[in-house]
Design a protein around this motif. Structure first.
Motif, PDB file in Angstrom:
ATOM      1  N   THR C  32      90.663  46.521 -22.661  1.00  0.00           N
ATOM      2  CA  THR C  32      90.669  47.808 -21.971  1.00  0.00           C
ATOM      3  C   THR C  32      92.126  48.143 -21.685  1.00  0.00           C
ATOM      4  O   THR C  32      93.009  47.278 -21.821  1.00  0.00           O
ATOM      5  N   LEU C  33      92.344  49.362 -21.246  1.00  0.00           N
ATOM      6  CA  LEU C  33      93.709  49.722 -20.861  1.00  0.00           C
ATOM      7  C   LEU C  33      94.194  48.790 -19.756  1.00  0.00           C
ATOM      8  O   LEU C  33      95.341  48.338 -19.770  1.00  0.00           O
ATOM      9  N   ALA C  34      93.284  48.454 -18.838  1.00  0.00           N
ATOM     10  CA  ALA C  34      93.679  47.591 -17.723  1.00  0.00           C
ATOM     11  C   ALA C  34      94.064  46.204 -18.207  1.00  0.00           C
ATOM     12  O   ALA C  34      95.090  45.651 -17.796  1.00  0.00           O
ATOM     13  N   SER C  35      93.256  45.634 -19.086  1.00  0.00           N
ATOM     14  CA  SER C  35      93.588  44.278 -19.543  1.00  0.00           C
ATOM     15  C   SER C  35      94.873  44.291 -20.345  1.00  0.00           C
ATOM     16  O   SER C  35      95.687  43.363 -20.262  1.00  0.00           O
ATOM     17  N   ALA C  36      95.072  45.364 -21.098  1.00  0.00           N
ATOM     18  CA  ALA C  36      96.306  45.435 -21.895  1.00  0.00           C
ATOM     19  C   ALA C  36      97.521  45.614 -20.991  1.00  0.00           C
ATOM     20  O   ALA C  36      98.587  45.038 -21.245  1.00  0.00           O
ATOM     21  N   LEU C  37      97.383  46.387 -19.918  1.00  0.00           N
ATOM     22  CA  LEU C  37      98.508  46.545 -18.982  1.00  0.00           C
ATOM     23  C   LEU C  37      98.823  45.219 -18.311  1.00  0.00           C
ATOM     24  O   LEU C  37      99.988  44.823 -18.199  1.00  0.00           O
ATOM     25  N   LEU C  38      97.783  44.528 -17.889  1.00  0.00           N
ATOM     26  CA  LEU C  38      98.004  43.232 -17.243  1.00  0.00           C
ATOM     27  C   LEU C  38      98.656  42.255 -18.216  1.00  0.00           C
ATOM     28  O   LEU C  38      99.549  41.491 -17.849  1.00  0.00           O
ATOM     29  N   ALA C  39      98.196  42.321 -19.455  1.00  0.00           N
ATOM     30  CA  ALA C  39      98.781  41.422 -20.464  1.00  0.00           C
ATOM     31  C   ALA C  39     100.262  41.696 -20.636  1.00  0.00           C
ATOM     32  O   ALA C  39     101.033  40.808 -20.983  1.00  0.00           O
ATOM     33  N   ASN C  40     100.642  42.953 -20.376  1.00  0.00           N
ATOM     34  CA  ASN C  40     102.052  43.340 -20.493  1.00  0.00           C
ATOM     35  C   ASN C  40     102.783  43.282 -19.160  1.00  0.00           C
ATOM     36  O   ASN C  40     103.848  43.875 -19.004  1.00  0.00           O
ATOM     37  N   ASP C  41     102.157  42.623 -18.198  1.00  0.00           N
ATOM     38  CA  ASP C  41     102.769  42.436 -16.879  1.00  0.00           C
ATOM     39  C   ASP C  41     102.982  43.735 -16.119  1.00  0.00           C
ATOM     40  O   ASP C  41     103.867  43.822 -15.257  1.00  0.00           O
ATOM     41  N   VAL C  42     102.205  44.760 -16.425  1.00  0.00           N
ATOM     42  CA  VAL C  42     102.308  46.000 -15.665  1.00  0.00           C
ATOM     43  C   VAL C  42     101.336  45.902 -14.496  1.00  0.00           C
ATOM     44  O   VAL C  42     100.126  45.862 -14.696  1.00  0.00           O
ATOM     45  N   LYS C  43     101.907  45.806 -13.311  1.00  0.00           N
ATOM     46  CA  LYS C  43     101.024  45.611 -12.154  1.00  0.00           C
ATOM     47  C   LYS C  43     100.903  46.863 -11.296  1.00  0.00           C
ATOM     48  O   LYS C  43      99.891  47.088 -10.655  1.00  0.00           O
ATOM     49  N   PRO C  54     101.926  52.146  -3.400  1.00  0.00           N
ATOM     50  CA  PRO C  54     101.791  51.584  -4.747  1.00  0.00           C
ATOM     51  C   PRO C  54     100.463  50.831  -4.877  1.00  0.00           C
ATOM     52  O   PRO C  54     100.069  50.105  -3.976  1.00  0.00           O
ATOM     53  N   ARG C  55      99.851  51.009  -5.997  1.00  0.00           N
ATOM     54  CA  ARG C  55      98.551  50.368  -6.188  1.00  0.00           C
ATOM     55  C   ARG C  55      98.457  49.731  -7.566  1.00  0.00           C
ATOM     56  O   ARG C  55      99.061  50.208  -8.538  1.00  0.00           O
ATOM     57  N   GLY C  56      97.658  48.663  -7.601  1.00  0.00           N
ATOM     58  CA  GLY C  56      97.463  47.956  -8.865  1.00  0.00           C
ATOM     59  C   GLY C  56      95.994  47.867  -9.214  1.00  0.00           C
ATOM     60  O   GLY C  56      95.135  48.404  -8.512  1.00  0.00           O
ATOM     61  N   ILE C  57      95.720  47.194 -10.295  1.00  0.00           N
ATOM     62  CA  ILE C  57      94.344  47.042 -10.775  1.00  0.00           C
ATOM     63  C   ILE C  57      93.612  46.059  -9.859  1.00  0.00           C
ATOM     64  O   ILE C  57      94.135  44.979  -9.567  1.00  0.00           O
ATOM     65  N   VAL C  58      92.417  46.409  -9.410  1.00  0.00           N
ATOM     66  CA  VAL C  58      91.687  45.462  -8.572  1.00  0.00           C
ATOM     67  C   VAL C  58      90.385  44.974  -9.197  1.00  0.00           C
ATOM     68  O   VAL C  58      89.845  43.976  -8.765  1.00  0.00           O
ATOM     69  N   SER C  59      89.884  45.683 -10.170  1.00  0.00           N
ATOM     70  CA  SER C  59      88.584  45.291 -10.712  1.00  0.00           C
ATOM     71  C   SER C  59      88.657  45.253 -12.228  1.00  0.00           C
ATOM     72  O   SER C  59      89.701  45.529 -12.826  1.00  0.00           O
ATOM     73  N   ALA C  60      87.539  44.947 -12.826  1.00  0.00           N
ATOM     74  CA  ALA C  60      87.450  44.994 -14.291  1.00  0.00           C
ATOM     75  C   ALA C  60      86.244  45.839 -14.691  1.00  0.00           C
ATOM     76  O   ALA C  60      85.647  45.605 -15.736  1.00  0.00           O
ATOM     77  N   GLY C  61      85.904  46.785 -13.850  1.00  0.00           N
ATOM     78  CA  GLY C  61      84.689  47.542 -14.157  1.00  0.00           C
ATOM     79  C   GLY C  61      84.721  48.961 -13.644  1.00  0.00           C
ATOM     80  O   GLY C  61      85.782  49.487 -13.288  1.00  0.00           O
ATOM     81  N   ARG C 299      98.161  45.662  -1.849  1.00  0.00           N
ATOM     82  CA  ARG C 299      99.353  45.377  -2.644  1.00  0.00           C
ATOM     83  C   ARG C 299      98.964  45.036  -4.079  1.00  0.00           C
ATOM     84  O   ARG C 299      98.026  44.275  -4.296  1.00  0.00           O
ATOM     85  N   PRO C 300      99.644  45.637  -5.047  1.00  0.00           N
ATOM     86  CA  PRO C 300      99.324  45.301  -6.441  1.00  0.00           C
ATOM     87  C   PRO C 300      99.415  43.798  -6.656  1.00  0.00           C
ATOM     88  O   PRO C 300     100.418  43.174  -6.275  1.00  0.00           O
ATOM     89  N   GLY C 301      98.394  43.238  -7.224  1.00  0.00           N
ATOM     90  CA  GLY C 301      98.294  41.792  -7.361  1.00  0.00           C
ATOM     91  C   GLY C 301      97.096  41.247  -6.605  1.00  0.00           C
ATOM     92  O   GLY C 301      96.602  40.169  -6.911  1.00  0.00           O
ATOM     93  N   VAL C 302      96.624  42.024  -5.618  1.00  0.00           N
ATOM     94  CA  VAL C 302      95.390  41.647  -4.932  1.00  0.00           C
ATOM     95  C   VAL C 302      94.236  42.179  -5.770  1.00  0.00           C
ATOM     96  O   VAL C 302      94.214  43.360  -6.132  1.00  0.00           O
ATOM     97  N   MET C 303      93.302  41.331  -6.076  1.00  0.00           N
ATOM     98  CA  MET C 303      92.290  41.674  -7.065  1.00  0.00           C
ATOM     99  C   MET C 303      90.973  41.011  -6.719  1.00  0.00           C
ATOM    100  O   MET C 303      90.946  40.017  -5.987  1.00  0.00           O
ATOM    101  N   ALA C 304      89.900  41.544  -7.245  1.00  0.00           N
ATOM    102  CA  ALA C 304      88.604  40.901  -7.058  1.00  0.00           C
ATOM    103  C   ALA C 304      88.583  39.585  -7.832  1.00  0.00           C
ATOM    104  O   ALA C 304      89.112  39.499  -8.945  1.00  0.00           O
ATOM    105  N   ALA C 305      87.971  38.570  -7.220  1.00  0.00           N
ATOM    106  CA  ALA C 305      87.977  37.253  -7.857  1.00  0.00           C
ATOM    107  C   ALA C 305      87.281  37.290  -9.214  1.00  0.00           C
ATOM    108  O   ALA C 305      87.759  36.720 -10.199  1.00  0.00           O
ATOM    109  N   GLY C 306      86.158  37.991  -9.245  1.00  0.00           N
ATOM    110  CA  GLY C 306      85.427  38.085 -10.507  1.00  0.00           C
ATOM    111  C   GLY C 306      86.228  38.790 -11.577  1.00  0.00           C
ATOM    112  O   GLY C 306      86.083  38.508 -12.774  1.00  0.00           O
TER     113      GLY C 306
END
Lengths: 91, 416, 987
Positions: C32-43, C54-61, C299-306
């Motif tokens: 997904t765009l999110a996984s690709a951004l994370l893979a590229n260290d874009v938080k 500032p906000r980051g990705i928190v979920s995968a859904g 804070r970007p970097g805080v994310m759902a465990a799942g």
């Protein structure tokens, strides 16, 4: 909403047009007090929250007026019959 | 506590600890001078004006749920006074004037925003019908402008002028029309009425009426009987059900009207725009959501939800009017239950039961009427005579034939 | 790069280039765009709504509140797109939102400094002074600052479709429960639709590391899908979100046909709206992990465990290099172990529970993960997360991490179960709302119902599938449940770390904090509905999927009333937002509504007609000729041609209704105010019908073709309405009448010829020997004849124009032939085609009422038609028409109007006010309904409704038209301006 048209089978309500409560019947225009009776017929409604027998016209189908029993709280339809007493339409 | 920049500042500095409840959650007293049934905008406004204008402060507003949880909180927030008929126009204009002063009156920012209401026309006949209406407004001292297609284009260049099935030929504009923040209207009236001593009693449902002979002397509720000098019903959506408890049948059917809001967007649509070749109107809230709607679903309902045909019809109108919203997403849709009256206009009148007064039949136009409805209903309750701007909104007009039928579709509520 | 060296259900052989805020990156097919951004260290991916934090990705859904981007650009720009469900494609273009000038440096983040003053309800308490500043200053600023993404810059260039599907069993969600339900129902023989919003069916099987029958979960899912796909009674719909439950077992679903492509393939829609009618449905939509609210939790970097687990297992992405876990439940520990197994360093697990199951502790110890039991996050630091503080007892640990996996438990996706008003019920043991009353025909299985273990999901999926099959008449097979773990999902309810440092966000997208909930509490906005509305909690694009329960729980803590007593969350459709374009389908532009063309449309087009929309019809408005400068010149020519020679016009758009049967005459007597049973055969009569409320419904001529046979015409606008009304009268009011009705509007083409030479033209088209002389076919006479060499025709000698006129009806397919034949026969008389404008001019000259006068607000008396009403019979509307309000002599009634100064133009819609008197509502006497320029009279004429109009002939009033700047003195006259005795039409 799906209306079980007795002629066409279950069809989406968008094929029908709606008139309202089927209970009011056109009064005898010659009877005494016809004005009051017509006022009542044309304007007053029970407007119940619950089962209501109502008139729907299958405009995009068989052109029959139906009496549909529907619950106004849930939209659940429990049946539909031709409004015309003699089912001459069922040919 | 008065709201001001200062109060906001001080509370900000003190960690927001100083705020008090906006209104008391009152328990019912045994008796009041006036009991208003229905804690929506109309009921609360009525109580407020009873206290403020008429000095009648021993008033209760009783509400079966929480205030503002009916149509007051489920509408598309439009305010306007662009009506045609003499029975309506002075009333809605009075409402408009009250809107214009509402924030100072209530010390509450209801975000009344006069960014204009534009009704589009698509044919010569429709233009002339709007001219008729616009002229009627002018005769009543109300602002109205008839725009041609270029005038519309100057305001909303992104409408579909090039490729439309029903080309836009112009529009009727009321610049003073606009929107207000619906919930804030409820809260503002509640808070202001409460400060004048009105009891707002929530989670209190009317189960019947107290009476002596034919005279209504109070209400039975889920929280016990409450006696009242006068009882006023302001329960649009449920008017038939409540009036039936007093033995009355009304010229009203309950219908569902759906409303829609999109995801939040940067500013796109400044005012209110109404499509004239389909059922669609739209505005944008201060939060950025497009707020839009269309026609009622068309069948009697108390279910507060509608179905796909109307949802699709509304979206089709939207895309026909402004094709750039195709990728904007519908976030939420819901339904409100309208008191659809037999001529499409409201009722503010006495009833055949002495002591019982009726404010009903608002169809899909109740929100904009809120201030004047409260004002006129309070006037009726206080003086037992209709307010001059609401004198045509009689219950017996159906019997006498003095109808207020803006659309001219007759006694079929789902067509109004 | 945070891409793990191996693993994930991505295709590493297919790299995909994309841009975010103009910078180029690379991901893989399956990202997904999110996984690709994370893979590229874009938080850092977005800014919040109010404070621009500032906000980051928190979920995968689909529940993602933060990672919203503008996708694509220009006319295809799609705001608020959730990066977490956006499939990556080659050339994907994404832009961050709600920031200026850039995501990294956002000016409006100064809002954070004034945040202490911007608490819940702050808008309502201020911005009131001075009042004129609201629209001019405050509101424009608020509007600009609010909103998120920007709408497209142009008209949506893509296409959308709508489709219907019918099935016995609809299964919503293709996770373990849904797969099992679909398989069970399908093997039983039911017609099954399995819909899943994901491109890759399997749900959490693709995200977690279960072993099922010895194979990985995702392999099991793929195998089951393959098996189902081979069955003829199963339809698998991926990328399809079932978004709403409507009445009668109708489900709304959105198929994202082309969203995973840069542009739709040729002739493909972008999206497709499905209306799925299902006899039974199984909701297997899973659950959404909830956060725990604590200071600095946005804070970007805080994310759902799942989500951390999903990114690792499904996408092969390490969401952090060094991770901590903060949780209140056993499930989160498995996420931690999975992250560790994927190669992410797990620095610590802080669990709010003081006592942890020994098995978990052992496993953590074995993996070298530090455990802080009874620990809570007390604060965070870093622009993107760099450090967390964990408080346990009196001690605080500062731990350097770049990722924090949080789990507050799981909320079942009950959304669809609420769509009929059902309220979810609270289950204390799982600290979650589970479905309450269900819509008819819908059942729930697996996590959507609160059963979180894999074995439980399989079991419930089977049961729901079997029950749905049974209910639709199929015998369910025996249970062949896959072997899976019944893993522990124990949890201790925990919502909010009180006293933690910094703003603690409950609804991060709308920037609603725990403190805002407290303000709402203080001010009395305590019920869930008021809390939502006052704070905007749960009103953002995610509709509170991760925040509603938490906000409610925090309010319950404040009231001390408990969650159950505080309220319940209720969700309205759609489950996830749906593009308006998809709901509209192809109904836009010129295809907004179908076009009805008259039978002679092609001929009129050849004649150079200008067409005009008339309801659904497109009719010839006028026929310009070379050298004519404007429409009026053409219309004047057409009118004069008719009045001096002959003209022709297609009138097929009138409604035409055939009535047959012994009671047809009686029936007509009851629907018209005048009498038709006495009408002679081969004669026509003008009729007026009322609504039952006494107002005029429609008018038209009805002809008698035989003893038991009439044919009615209605106005174009009311054709369908009148037909429905007649069927109502017949079927409901008077079923005893023996009459049959048929709409024949489409079956007959009808062309009017009018003018002094009309008969001569008619003679030219009727078959030889047909007598159409005045004696054979007098005014209002009707003949059934043959034209064009044997073509059946009906000829009505009626006139709307006031000239000698005939309407000739032929079968619709011969309409164009008839038009050409009339043109040929009329050539010697210079026959002139005319359009609806000229028709309108001539009917106004004659004072005939039309749509503008038949407004539904007029009585027969108002229109001067009252004398037509029979007093010898009853008819629809008679009784109510006698009410005082409808018979008041003060009512405006029909009159004609001519300008006192013949050079002045009249306009319809002008109101009549007294000459020399004030123009105000008190002096409003009526209005102009229709106007025309009469080339015969040489000035404008009008019809209008004016108080006591019929008594005021000769009086002068002003036609006041302020919206167009008009104010014209007019003389009231009889409505008929030309040939009042009707000599011409009898000619």
């Amino acid at each position: 909403m799906r209306i079980p048209c007795p002629y066409c089978g279950p069809r989406d309500s968008s094929e029908f047009s709606y008139l309202g409560d089927a209970a009011p019947t056109r009064p005898d225009p010659a009877a005494p007090g016809a004005e009051d009776a017509f006022f009542d017929y044309v304007y007053l409604r029970d407007n119940p929250a619950g089962p209501l027998e109502e008139l729907w016209f299958h405009a995009s189908g068989c052109r029959q007026w139906l009496k549909v029993l529907r619950d106004t709280r849930t939209h659940l339809i429990s049946g539909a019959v031709f409004a015309r007493p003699k089912a001459e339409v069922a040919r | 506590m008065r709201y001001s920049f200062l109060s906001v500042l001080l509370n900000g500095l003190s960690g927001q600890r100083g705020w008090k409840p906006a209104w008391r959650d009152a328990a019912p007293k045994p008796a009041y001078d006036v009991v208003i049934v229905g804690g929506g905008g109309h009921g609360l406004a009525t109580a407020y004006y009873l206290a403020k204008v008429h000095g009648i402060r021993n008033v209760a507003v009783i509400e079966k749920g929480v205030i503002g949880s009916g149509n007051a909180g489920r509408n598309t927030t439009i305010v306007r006074s662009n009506y045609l008929l003499p029975g309506n126009e002075p009333f809605y204009e009075w409402s408009m004037k009250l809107w214009e002063g509402l924030e100072r009156e209530l010390n509450y920012n209801a975000m009344v925003s006069q960014r204009g209401v534009l009704n589009l026309y698509h044919s010569d006949a429709q233009r002339d019908a709007y001219a008729r209406r616009g002229n009627a407004m002018r005769l009543n001292g109300v602002d109205s402008e008839l725009l041609d297609a270029e005038g519309v284009r100057a305001m909303y260049p992104f409408l579909d002028f090039a490729n439309a099935r029903f080309p836009i030929r112009g529009g009727l504009l009321q610049r003073r029309g606009g929107t207000a923040r619906h919930d804030a209207v409820v809260w503002g009236y509640a808070r202001a009425a409460d400060r004048l001593g009105v009891d707002i009693i929530q989670n209190c449902e009317v189960t019947g009426f107290l009476s002596e002979g034919s005279t209504i002397t109070g209400v039975e509720t889920t929280r016990g009987p409450i006696r009242a000098g006068k009882v006023g019903l302001a329960v649009a959506g449920s008017s038939s059900r409540v009036a039936a408890k007093a033995g009355l049948r009304l010229p009203i059917e309950s219908h569902v009207l759906q409303a829609f809001v999109s995801e939040g967007l940067k500013p796109l649509i400044d005012g209110v725009v109404t499509f004239g070749a389909g059922h669609f109107y739209i505005s944008q809230s201060d939060k950025g959501g497009l707020v839009f709607g269309g026609d009622i679903d068309g069948y009697n309902s108390y279910a507060q939800r509608g179905n796909l045909p109307v949802i699709e019809d509304v979206a089709e109108g939207g895309m026909a009017l402004m094709p750039r919203i195709g990728r904007v997403r519908l976030l939420r849709h819901w339904g409100g239950i309208m008191d659809m009256s037999m001529d499409g206009s409201p009722i503010i009148d006495r009833t055949p039961r002495p002591g019982l007064y009726l404010n009903a039949g608002w169809c899909y136009g109740g929100f904009k009427a809120t201030p004047a409805s409260g004002w006129c209903f309070a006037h009726l309750l206080a003086k037992d005579a209709p307010h001059e701007t609401a004198s045509a909104m009689r219950l017996d007009r159906f019997r006498t034939g003095h109808l207020i039928d803006e659309k001219g579709v007759g006694a079929q509520p789902n067509l109004h | 790069m945070s891409r793990l060296a191996t693993g994930g259900l991505i295709d590493r052989s297919r790299p995909l280039a994309f841009t975010f805020d103009g910078r180029r990156y690379t991901g893989f097919a399956g990202d997904t765009l999110a996984s690709a951004l994370l893979a590229n260290d874009v938080k850092l991916v977005g800014r919040s709504f109010k404070y621009h934090r500032p906000r980051g990705i928190v979920s995968a859904g689909p529940e993602e509140p933060n990672a919203l981007v503008e996708l694509r650009s220009g006319a295809r720009r799609e705001p608020n797109s959730r990066a977490t469900v956006t499939e990556l494609y080659e050339g994907l273009e994404a832009t961050s939102q709600n920031r200026w000038p850039s995501l990294d440096l956002d000016i409006l983040s100064v809002n954070r400094l004034v945040a202490p003053f911007l608490g819940a309800g702050f808008y309502y308490k201020t911005f009131m002074w001075p009042s004129s500043f609201w629209e001019k200053l405050y509101e424009p600023f608020i509007r600009r600052a609010a909103g998120l993404g920007r709408a497209a810059e142009g008209d949506d260039p893509d296409h959308y479709e709508k489709a219907n599907a019918f099935c016995d069993v609809l299964v919503i969600g293709a996770g373990p429960a849904g797969l099992m339900a679909a398989k069970t129902a399908a093997l039983a023989g039911a017609r099954v639709i399995l819909a899943d919003e994901d491109a890759l069916p399997g749900g959490r099987l693709n995200a977690e590391t279960h072993e099922i029958d010895g194979a990985p979960g995702h392999a099991f899912a793929a195998a089951t899908i393959a098996e189902l796909g081979a069955l003829p009674n199963v339809r698998i719909m991926t990328r399809t979100s079932v978004f709403g439950v409507y009445d009668g077992g109708t489900y709304g679903a959105l198929e994202r046909v082309s969203d995973h492509l840069r542009e739709p393939l040729p002739f493909q829609p972008r999206q497709r709206l499905w209306r799925i009618v299902a006899r039974r449905a199984v909701l297997a939509a899973g659950a959404i992990e909830r956060p725990i609210v604590f200071g600095g939790n946005d804070r970007p970097g805080v994310m759902a465990a799942g989500a951390v687990e999903t990114y690792a297992n499904r996408y092969g992405v390490a969401a952090a290099k060094r991770l901590a876990v903060f949780a209140n439940n056993d499930g989160a520990w498995r996420s931690a172990f999975a992250a560790r197994a994927a190669g992410i360093e797990v620095a610590a697990i802080a669990d709010v529970r003081p006592t942890i199951a020994p098995a978990l502790l052992e496993r953590a110890k074995a993996l070298g993960i530090r455990v802080i039991a009874g620990g809570v996050v007390a604060g965070t630091a870093g622009k993107t997360l760099a450090r967390i503080d964990i408080a346990s007892g009196s001690r605080t640990d500062r731990i350097a991490v770049d990722g924090l996996a949080v789990s507050g438990g799981w909320s079942p996706n009950v959304h669809l179960t609420c769509h009929h008003g059902g309220r979810p019920v609270w289950r204390e043991d799982i600290a979650a709302f589970v479905p309450g009353a269900l819509p008819p025909g819908l059942s729930v299985a697996g996590a959507a119902g609160g059963t979180f273990s894999l074995a439980g999901a399989f079991r419930e999926g089977f049961e729901a599938g079997a029950a749905a099959a049974r209910d639709t008449g199929f015998a369910a097979p025996a249970l062949d449940a896959p072997r899976a773990e019944d893993e522990s999902v124990a949890l201790a309810a925990f919502w909010h770390v009180a006293g933690s440092r910094g703003p603690a966000f409950v609804d991060p997208q709308n920037d609603v904090t725990a403190k805002d909930v407290a303000i709402a509490h203080k001010e009395g906005f305590r019920s869930v509905e008021l809390l939502k509305r006052y704070t905007t909690l749960g009103m953002a694009t995610d509709q509170g999927k991760t925040s509603n329960v938490t906000g409610l729980a925090i309010m319950a803590e404040l009231t001390g009333a408990g969650i159950e007593a505080t309220g319940t969350t209720i969700f309205r459709p759609p489950f996830t937002p749906v593009a308006i374009g998809a709901l509209a389908g192809h109904h836009r532009g010129t295809e907004f509504r179908p076009v009805r063309l008259t039978p002679t449309h092609g001929w009129a087009d050849e004649q150079g007609a200008v067409f005009i929309e008339t309801g659904a019809w497109l009719r010839a408005q006028y026929f310009p000729r070379a050298g004519e400068s404007d429409w009026l010149e053409s219309v004047n020519r057409e009118v004069k041609a008719v009045r001096s020679g002959v003209g022709m016009i297609d009138v097929s758009t009138f409604g035409k209704i055939d009535l047959q049967g012994p009671d047809a005459g009686v029936f007509l007597d009851r629907v018209y105010i005048n009498t038709f049973s006495t009408l002679a055969i081969s004669k026509a009569r003008y009729g007026v019908m009322l609504r039952e409320d006494g107002m005029v419904m429609d008018d038209g001529t009805t002809a008698r073709l035989g003893e038991q046979h009439y044919v009615m015409t209605t106005t174009t606008a009311n054709a369908a309405k009148v037909f429905q009304h007649l069927e109502f009268c017949l079927q409901v009011l008077w079923p005893e009448l023996d009459v049959q009705l048929a709409s024949i509007s489409e079956q007959w083409a009808q062309i009017a010829i009018a003018g002094p030479r009309a008969r001569e033209v008619l003679v030219g088209v009727v078959d030889p020997g047909t007598d159409v002389s005045d004696s054979a076919l007098p005014f209002m006479g009707v003949a059934e004849a043959r034209v064009l060499g044997g073509v059946k025709a009906r000829i009505f000698r009626v006139s709307f124009s006031g000239e000698l006129g005939y309407e000739i009806a032929v079968p619709a397919r011969r309409g164009e032939d008839l038009a050409r034949a009339l043109m040929a026969a009329g050539a010697p008389f210079d026959i002139t085609p005319y359009g609806v404008e000229a028709l309108g001019v001539m009917r106004i000259e004659k004072g005939h009422v039309s749509g503008n006068e038949l407004s539904g607000q007029t009585t027969a008396g108002d229109l001067g038609l009252g004398r037509m009403a029979s007093t010898k019979k009853d008819y629809v509307g008679r009784i109510m028409a006698a009410r005082p309000g409808l018979t008041d002599p003060e009512r405006p009634s029909l009159a004609g109007f001519r300008p006192v100064n013949p050079a002045e133009r009249l306009r319809a819609g002008a109101h009549f006010v007294p000459v020399g008197g004030p123009a105000d509502a008190a002096h409003d006497q009526g209005y102009m309904t229709s106007v025309a320029y009469s080339p015969n009279l040489g000035h404008w004429i009008g019809l209008g409704l004016i108080r006591r109009g019929q008594e005021r002939i000769g009086e002068k009033v002003r036609a006041h038209d302020p919206v167009r700047g008009g104010d014209v003195e007019v003389e009231i006259c009889a409505p008929c301006f030309l040939d009042p005795k009707g000599e011409r039409l009898r000619g």
